[in-house]
Each structure stands twice: as C-alpha cells, then as structure tokens.
Design an enzyme around this catalytic site. Structure first.
Site, mmCIF file in Angstrom:
data_model
loop_
_atom_site.group_PDB
_atom_site.id
_atom_site.type_symbol
_atom_site.label_atom_id
_atom_site.label_comp_id
_atom_site.label_asym_id
_atom_site.label_seq_id
_atom_site.Cartn_x
_atom_site.Cartn_y
_atom_site.Cartn_z
ATOM 1 N N GLY A 264 0.823 -1.201 0.000
ATOM 2 C CA GLY A 264 0.000 0.000 0.000
ATOM 3 C C GLY A 264 0.857 1.250 0.000
ATOM 4 O O GLY A 264 0.582 2.203 -0.727
ATOM 5 N N ALA A 265 1.911 1.248 0.812
ATOM 6 C CA ALA A 265 2.809 2.392 0.899
ATOM 7 C C ALA A 265 4.022 1.987 1.728
ATOM 8 O O ALA A 265 4.042 0.924 2.344
ATOM 9 C CB ALA A 265 2.105 3.592 1.532
ATOM 10 N N MET A 266 5.026 2.861 1.754
ATOM 11 C CA MET A 266 6.271 2.561 2.459
ATOM 12 C C MET A 266 6.796 3.816 3.128
ATOM 13 O O MET A 266 6.842 4.881 2.529
ATOM 14 C CB MET A 266 7.302 2.004 1.463
ATOM 15 C CG MET A 266 8.656 1.714 2.072
ATOM 16 S SD MET A 266 8.526 0.503 3.405
ATOM 17 C CE MET A 266 9.947 0.964 4.393
ATOM 18 N N GLU A 267 7.229 3.662 4.393
ATOM 19 C CA GLU A 267 7.523 4.789 5.272
ATOM 20 C C GLU A 267 8.953 5.283 5.205
ATOM 21 O O GLU A 267 9.444 5.901 6.168
ATOM 22 C CB GLU A 267 7.206 4.404 6.717
ATOM 23 C CG GLU A 267 8.166 3.387 7.360
ATOM 24 C CD GLU A 267 7.743 1.941 7.216
ATOM 25 O OE1 GLU A 267 8.245 1.092 7.967
ATOM 26 O OE2 GLU A 267 6.916 1.653 6.320
ATOM 27 N N ASN A 268 9.679 5.075 4.114
ATOM 28 C CA ASN A 268 11.071 5.529 4.029
ATOM 29 C C ASN A 268 11.237 6.921 4.640
ATOM 30 O O ASN A 268 10.415 7.802 4.416
ATOM 31 C CB ASN A 268 11.506 5.596 2.560
ATOM 32 C CG ASN A 268 11.011 4.418 1.767
ATOM 33 O OD1 ASN A 268 11.436 3.302 1.961
ATOM 34 N ND2 ASN A 268 10.073 4.680 0.859
ATOM 35 N N HIS A 300 -0.790 6.386 8.592
ATOM 36 C CA HIS A 300 0.022 5.239 8.994
ATOM 37 C C HIS A 300 1.491 5.462 8.631
ATOM 38 O O HIS A 300 2.382 5.289 9.475
ATOM 39 C CB HIS A 300 -0.511 3.978 8.303
ATOM 40 C CG HIS A 300 0.225 2.732 8.659
ATOM 41 N ND1 HIS A 300 -0.192 1.856 9.630
ATOM 42 C CD2 HIS A 300 1.388 2.200 8.170
ATOM 43 C CE1 HIS A 300 0.650 0.858 9.727
ATOM 44 N NE2 HIS A 300 1.633 1.046 8.842
ATOM 45 N N GLU A 301 1.743 5.820 7.395
ATOM 46 C CA GLU A 301 3.136 5.975 6.969
ATOM 47 C C GLU A 301 3.788 7.170 7.660
ATOM 48 O O GLU A 301 4.967 7.115 8.022
ATOM 49 C CB GLU A 301 3.218 6.124 5.455
ATOM 50 C CG GLU A 301 2.569 4.983 4.674
ATOM 51 C CD GLU A 301 3.021 3.595 5.109
ATOM 52 O OE1 GLU A 301 4.174 3.435 5.547
ATOM 53 O OE2 GLU A 301 2.204 2.661 5.010
ATOM 54 N N HIS A 304 4.818 6.260 11.166
ATOM 55 C CA HIS A 304 6.025 5.435 11.207
ATOM 56 C C HIS A 304 7.290 6.270 11.437
ATOM 57 O O HIS A 304 8.319 5.716 11.832
ATOM 58 C CB HIS A 304 6.186 4.674 9.892
ATOM 59 C CG HIS A 304 5.637 3.289 9.903
ATOM 60 N ND1 HIS A 304 5.885 2.391 10.915
ATOM 61 C CD2 HIS A 304 4.868 2.619 8.997
ATOM 62 C CE1 HIS A 304 5.290 1.248 10.645
ATOM 63 N NE2 HIS A 304 4.659 1.356 9.492
ATOM 64 N N GLU A 323 4.762 -2.326 13.112
ATOM 65 C CA GLU A 323 3.533 -2.359 12.325
ATOM 66 C C GLU A 323 2.279 -2.443 13.194
ATOM 67 O O GLU A 323 1.305 -1.735 12.958
ATOM 68 C CB GLU A 323 3.578 -3.511 11.320
ATOM 69 C CG GLU A 323 4.646 -3.369 10.254
ATOM 70 C CD GLU A 323 4.493 -2.116 9.400
ATOM 71 O OE1 GLU A 323 3.441 -1.442 9.472
ATOM 72 O OE2 GLU A 323 5.444 -1.796 8.654
#
Length: 882
Positions: A264-268, A300-301, A304, A323
């Site tokens: 869905g997405a990534m929190e880099n 959410h991201e 993080h 998570e």
C-alpha cells in the site's frame, strides 16, 4: 519443490560489523544504473575479532571494490548469488563498492525498478541488497548521504531521504541533487525516486513553530487528485503532536505515488512511496472508502516516522513492534477524525474475516513469529491487525494516560535504536508499575483465544455470576497453550435497557472503572474465573467484550430475544452491532443446514422485525444501521462451518437477502428515498454515513426482480455526481440480468484512469452471475490489464480467487485450476504477488471432500513446478501440510 532454509528467532546474534556512515552516488539510467557506495565500517565491540564481513547482494553486477582506497584483489573476497564475503577485514575501514543494476528488468518491484519511465525503490524488507552490497538487516543503522545524477530532461525530479542540501548542472545534459539524512536508519528505509513528476505543496507549522514543507509528487495529469492526500498529511501531523507529543523532524515530508507497487505504501525516512490507490482521489473517481483509505494510509506511513523509523525493529521477527503499533495509531487517528464506533466495527469485521482465518489455518503464526523462510510472507494480518489489537489491549489495561506514559518512556529509552517487542512491553510495564509478564504470551502463542462464558442468577441474593473459561486452540508447531492475560469489558443491562452500576464481590479482579461504574474491564489470567456482581435490582442481560476489548472468540448462550434486545438497547456501539452480527450468523448457519437437508430457506419474522426496527430508527447513526444490516460475508461464514459446500452457502445467503428485501421493501424504499436527497457530494462524516445506509438499502432492493428497481439502479448510475453512488448502482446492476450497457459506458468513460478501471475489473471478478470465470479469463487480455502490475492482479485475479467464493469453489474445479495457473505465471514475474495469491488455497481443508481433492491436486501441481520461488514455496508447503 525446492527446500528453503528456515530462519529462527532464537538464533539471533548481533551484527559482527556496524556501519557508521554511507555515501551513495547513483548515476541513474533505466537499463544501466551505476551505484557507488562508500561505507565507513567498524567491528562491533565485544564480538570475535576474526569474524569475516558478509554483505548481502542479489542480482548485482560487481564493477569494483576498494578497501581504504586500495583496489581489493579478487583473491581477497568471495562472492556468490547472495553474498559478498571479505574474510580479513580490519577493525575499522572504508569500503568502496561499485555495482551496476538494470531497473527495467526488475519485475519483482524490489530494489530499484522502472515504472512508466520513472525510477522508484522498495527496500523493505530486503530490497536494498538488490541495489548494492550491504549489511541489509534492520539492526545496522547508519547515516546516509545520497547524490543522484541523471539526465535532466528524462529525470527532472530527483528525490531521496532526509534534507535536500545541494544541486547543480553537469555535462551532457545531466544534473545532480544531494540529500543528507541526519538520522540513523537501517537500509530498508532507504529510498530514491527519479522521473517526470509534478507536486502539490503545502506547509505545516509544528507546535514548536517549525515550518515543514509537504510535497506530494504524482505523474503529470494527476495533480488535481492530490488535495485529499495533502490534507490527510496535515491532519496526521497535527494529531500526532496533540495525542503523543511527536513532531516531524525533517525540513520536508514527501509522498510519491506510483502505480507499480507491491504494497500500500512505504515509510522511508522523509520520502514515503505510495501506491497510487492511496494518494489519488476526486469525488468522481474515488469512493468514500477510497477517501477514508487515503486518510488512514497517509497517517500510517507518517506515524512510522517515530514508530518504525526513529525507533525500529532489531530483527524481522519483531516486525509487529512497528507495524502493530502503527496500525493502532492510524486506527485511533481515523476514529478521532471520523466515527469511533464505525471505525471500530469495520476494523473488527476485517480482523475476524481475514486474521481469524489466518490464525485457524496452515499459515498460523504468533504476532512475533519464531521462524520464517521468506520475510515477505510475514507482512500478514496477524503481524499488523492482531498486533494492533495487542497494542490496544495495553491501552485498555493501563488506560489512556497510562498508555501515553508507556509511549513516552519507550521513546526516551530507545530513540535511535533497533529494539524488540519485549522492550516495548517493558516500557509499558515500568511506566505504570504493572505486571505484564503473562501478557508476553500474546507475542509468542499463535491462535485465537476462545472464551466460553456461562451465567447464573441468584434471585434471592440478587447476585449475577459469570463463569469464564479460556482456551487457545492448537496451531502448527504449538499443540499446547498457556492461559492468556485478557481484558474482558462488560456491562449489565436491565429490562428497560439501562446499564446497571457494577459492584463485584471481589473488586481486585477489575482493572478499569471504580466500583459502581456502569462499564468494567475484567482481567482474565487463569483458565477459569468466576466474577460475581452483587446488589443488582433484577436479572440482567450481559453485554460482553464491549468495544471488542480483546481479539478473541466468545460463546455465550444468548437467546434470539436477548440478541434482539441488545440490538435495540446496548449503549456500546460495537456490542450493539455484535448482537446483530451474531443473530445473522446464527440464522445463516441454520438456514444453510436446512438447505443441505433439502429444505427451503425461511427467515423468521422476528429477524425481519429486528431489521425493520433498525430501518425505522432515524435517531440511530445511519452508518451504524448500515453495518448492522450488512449480513456477514461468505468467507467469514465458511470459517464457522466444516465440510462446506461454498456454492450452497452462497445460495443460502442470497435467499436470505431476497426474503429480507421482500419483507422490508416498504421500509427499504422509504429510507432510500429519504436519504437520496440530491445534495451535492461532499466528503464529510455525516454524508458518508447517509450514503452508506442509502446504498445498502439499494443493494437489498436490487435483490427484487422488479423492472422498477432496475430503473432505479440505472437512474442512480446516470445521475450520480460521485463514484460512491455510481459504483453502488453498477455493482447491483452487474449482479442482475442486464447491466452490460452500464459496464460498457463505465469502461468507455474511464478507460484512461487506471484506478477507476481497477474498480471495473473487481466488479466483474466478484459478480455472482453465471460465467464469471469465463469473463475474468477474457479480461486478462483487456488493454487496461497487465499481469505485471500488482494493482491489476489484485483487482481481477485476487478479487476472483479471494473474494468470490461461490465461483472460485465451483464444483468443476476450474476456479482452482485458474488460480494455480496464475500463481505459477506470477511466480516468475513477481514472487511476492504470487505468494499472496497462493493464500487462496489456505483453507482447502474447510470445504467438502470433493473440493478438497481438487484443491490438493492444484496445490501439488504448484509445488511440483521447477524453480518455485521461496515466497510461494513457503505458502504452498504449509498449505499442503495442513
């Protein structure tokens, strides 16, 4: 089937080497990217001095290696398909490595890959090793400096982690941008993006007065769909400051959307990469659920940044540390900006349908797994959603202020560290002087605990006793289980519908609410407890597991009358919905048994009357009414039964819906007309609630074979000024005779919008009409479909295999063969997506004997396929072992 070695949690050892600083230079090209890394490495103190340096690397072309400025001869290192080993490594050194990679050939979408002429990365969990040789593990945290060099015309936008500190022009039409991330991070949080992108920008001013730039990057043509994502980011920033005192720590917060993304997405850190599904939205292209999903995923991201980035996980077994905690935080955010009751019910409904099935199946594992073959397979409902429920139980047991104390201590102790689930639990316990030792079992025991509750009323003594017995079913590798620490929220309701003040004979067994409170949280620690409530004026009806205080199943011998009573009177929204859901589950299972006996489906008048009362209660939140009217899904019902014929189960559900529609037609029609008021679309809590009830009324009315209803559906489709209403009408039309004209119109209108076409694919994949599989097979060749795009796979193939049980489980077995063919095909392209599709076979032992044979045959066919990836191999082998 190739055997793959398992990795065990108890085998964890600290890294032999640490990396203090990473300087990366990328000379970007779609087919030939050159990556130069400069690593400042030192040995981890206290470990053996003769340990070799072993770096992970996959699909890399090695160009050169230098150690402290001198070229390293080939005799000084060893290399295979997965590692680069330097046996004689100094205690401190600078290691320079140059590799080349081909992003265009990277169909797995892990590492650096090309998408529609742009370049993106996805490094979680182990994608960085596909970019450069590295200590690619979460407990190695370093400071990164990244310089991106590329053709300016082809890649005018160059983004990476941290703060932009410099840029300039170069020869041959190239340009460069330099990024510095001042915070240590593991390699899985590294990111870069390069391409022709445009941005919508805004600013957030933090509580301390800092100005943070917000930049949302999309492909040209999509800029008018970014406003909601920008607003969501601003809301999330404000909420995190107010709720947890956490401010953003960089100059810029960036989101980039791509249509090719496995997740869905990534929190880099500072540069979140998103699936377009969770960024792009306009009222005419996105549903209310899409807008809600954007709020949730953006939050959410962003959250993080602290729960995952500033404090990360020591190893991948601790994945739920970040998570589960962050899912809890995004659920709380969504509850605060919307309807808390509706959010809770929706979360629990999904948990029960998917995570409970996972807990009961061959892939069952604890929130903190003990072993894995492929970490990609542990991005599961158990780690995320059950992990979130575990965090929520801390808040239930400790109270909101106690939970905040625990969070504050957690950050004070561990900022900038890679830690474990036990460290989080210790912070919660120490901050509140609480005994949470037994609570650790939630991390180590798989399976869904079951509570069996009985009651006794002593009329003479005016005492009501609840006897609670808990058990945890056996799961693969865990036959015996210990009693869990479980918070059980209860209330007692008198016959007038009023909650009663609660006094316990032993007040020490309640953790929340003073004596006399109308809502108490009971603590379960033993296999059996008795709780006696005293000084009651009458025999009460118990309201149990209020607000879903723990992720458990519960059995209590409610009568139908008591369930109807709770539907009407319980002041806890979840418990009210639960009464309706339990009554519906009971009815549907009873009627399914009748169908197996050759009898007709009959919906009792009492059930119809309960639903009629809901429709006529205009004082109740329309969204809550909609949820109570929405019957349990077939996949959830399948979990309540054994030796199931899914086709007959689906026919039973449809028959019940049709009878309800006939019985409630006047009320459904009236409520629909009241709610269909012609007001212009606006995304607000009140309007979303009204649309949800309006469209479930429409869904029931669509079960009636009346020309007037067909005209009503066509009219809503034509006149809708928003995708929510248009899609609701089209969904109903697709499940009736006809609807082809609207399907064609929809595709013609939205052919250029990939996300809207995903909805079009999913509608047809989940249709209950005959010939659905044939249509799905035809749609594989549609110009808008690509099996290389995860969104397309999810919208068409996964939707059919995982969300259309009646057709997937057709008695001829063609649905199973179709799934197996697609899993094998996808495994060669994108193993992560293939493995997720393979979970459609997880519950093969739940169906009848005929179907079990067919499903096992296909499982064995997949298992026998040569060169099956580790991702898919793990899912299939566990399913076969069930």
């Amino acid at each position: 089937m190739t055997a793959h070695q398992a990795i065990h949690r108890l085998d964890y050892t600290a890294p032999a080497f640490l990396i203090d600083r990473v300087d990366l230079t990328f000379e970007l090209d779609e087919t030939d990217t050159r990556v130069s890394s400069r690593l400042v490495i030192k040995k981890n103190k206290g470990l053996q001095s003769n340990t070799p340096l072993i770096l992970a690397g996959e699909a890399l072309q090695l160009e050169s290696i230098k150690l402290d400025g001198a070229p390293l001869p080939a005799s000084a290192y060893q290399r295979d398909d997965a590692t680069l080993t330097i046996p004689d490594m100094p205690d401190e050194a600078i290691l320079e490595i140059v590799t080349r990679i081909n992003p265009a050939s990277n169909t797995a979408l892990s590492g650096l890959y090309a998408s529609n002429g742009n370049l993106f990365t996805q490094c979680e969990a182990e994608g960085f090793r596909r970019i450069s040789y590295y200590l690619d593990r979460p407990d190695v945290m370093a400071k990164f400096t990244t310089t991106l060099i590329a053709d300016k015309q082809k890649y005018p936008v160059l983004l990476s982690n941290g703060n932009r500190v410099g840029s300039g022009q170069m020869d041959r039409g190239r340009h460069w941008v330099k990024w510095v991330d001042p915070f240590r991070k593991p390699s899985y949080l590294f990111a870069l993006v390069a391409g022709k992108l445009v941005a919508q920008c805004d600013t957030h001013v933090t509580g301390s007065g800092r100005s943070v730039a917000i930049e949302v990057y999309v492909e040209p043509g999509n800029l008018d769909k970014c406003a909601h994502a920008v607003a969501a980011a601003k809301k999330a920033m404000q909420w995190d400051e107010e709720r947890f005192g956490l401010e953003y720590d960089l100059d810029t917060y960036m989101i980039v959307a791509t249509s090719d993304f496995n997740m869905g997405a990534m929190e880099n850190k500072g540069l979140n990469i998103f699936n377009t599904k969770y960024v792009l939205a306009r009222p005419d292209t996105a549903t209310d659920a899409d807008f809600d999903g954007i709020d949730s995923v953006v939050a959410h991201e962003y959250f993080h940044n602290w729960t995952g980035n500033r404090v990360t996980c020591r190893d991948w077994f601790q994945l739920s540390l970040k998570e589960g905690l962050t899912v809890y935080r995004d659920q709380e955010f969504s509850s605060d900006i919307g309807s808390r009751a509706v959010q809770r019910i929706q979360n629990v409904r999904a948990l029960r349908e998917y995570q409970f099935a996972e807990d009961a199946g061959p892939q069952a594992h604890p929130v903190r797994p003990d072993e894995y073959q492929e970490i990609n397979n542990f991005y599961t409902w158990t780690v995320y959603e059950k992990g979130s429920e575990v965090v929520r139980m801390y808040a239930t047991l400790l109270g909101r202020e106690g939970f905040r104390r625990g969070m504050d201590l957690y950050f004070k102790r561990h900022d900038g560290q890679a830690v474990t689930c036990d460290d989080f639990r210790a912070a919660m316990a120490d901050a509140n002087h609480a005994d949470l030792d037994q609570f650790a079992l939630w991390y180590s025991q798989a399976g869904t605990p079951h509570l069996d509750i009985a009651s006794h009323w002593d009329d003479a003594a005016q005492r009501f006793t609840l006897t609670v017995r808990q058990s945890v079913p056996p799961t693969p590798g865990q036959a015996e289980k210990l009693p869990m620490h479980i918070p059980l929220a209860v209330a007692l309701i008198d016959r007038r519908g009023q909650t009663l003040p609660l006094h316990l004979a032993d007040e020490s067994c309640a953790t929340d609410g003073a004596a006399g409170a109308h809502h108490r949280v009971l603590e379960l620690r033993e296999a059996e407890h008795r709780f006696t409530f005293v000084n009651l004026p009458c025999h009460p009806v118990p309201s149990l597991l209020r607000d879903f205080s723990a992720p458990v199943t519960l059995a209590y011998p409610y009568s139908d009358d008591e369930l109807v009573f709770l539907m009407a009177h319980d002041d806890d929204a979840f418990a009210r919905w639960e009464a309706a859901n339990s009554y519906a589950v009971r009815l549907l299972c009873q009627q399914y048994a009748a169908v197996l006996r050759g009898e007709k489906v009959v919906v009792p008048e009492q059930f119809c009357e309960a639903f009629r009362a809901l429709l006529e209660n205009t004082a109740l939140d329309p969204a809550l009414v909609a949820l109570m009217l929405d019957l349990p899904r077939e996949n959830y019902l399948l979990e309540q039964l054994d030796d199931v014929d899914p086709v007959k189960l689906a026919q039973t559900c449809q028959s019940v819906r049709q009878q309800l529609a006939r019985s409630l037609r006047p009320q459904l029609w009236l409520r629909y007309q009241q709610l269909n008021d012609g007001q212009p679309y606006h995304y607000s809590g009140e309007q979303v609630a009204r649309r949800s009830l309006k469209n479930i009324c429409l869904d029931y009315l669509a079960e009636l074979d009346e020309s007037m209803i067909g005209e009503l559906l066509a009219q809503q489709y034509r006149k809708a000024d928003n995708m929510t209403d248009r899609l609701a009408a089209l969904r109903a039309l697709v499940n009736r005779d006809g609807g082809e004209a609207q399907l064609a119109d929809f595709a013609g209108t939205w052919a250029a919008d990939a996300l809207v076409m995903d909805k079009w694919f999913a509608l047809q994949a989940t249709s209950r009409r005959p010939g659905t599989l044939t249509r799905v097979q035809t749609l594989l060749g549609h110009p808008a479909f690509s099996i290389r795009n995860p969104n397309k796979v999810r919208s068409l193939i996964n939707a059919f295999c995982l969300q259309n049980p009646a057709h997937f489980h057709a008695a001829d077995g063609y649905g199973y063969a179709f799934a197996a063919d697609r899993i094998i095909e996808l495994d060669a392209i994108n193993p992560q997506i293939a493995a997720r599709l393979a979970t459609c076979f997880n519950r093969w032992t739940k169906v009848d004997t005929h179907r079990r044979v067919l499903m096992r045959t296909e499982l064995e066919r997949i298992a026998a396929h040569p060169d099956l990836s580790g991702d898919t191999n793990e899912i299939i082998s566990k399913a076969l072992a069930a």
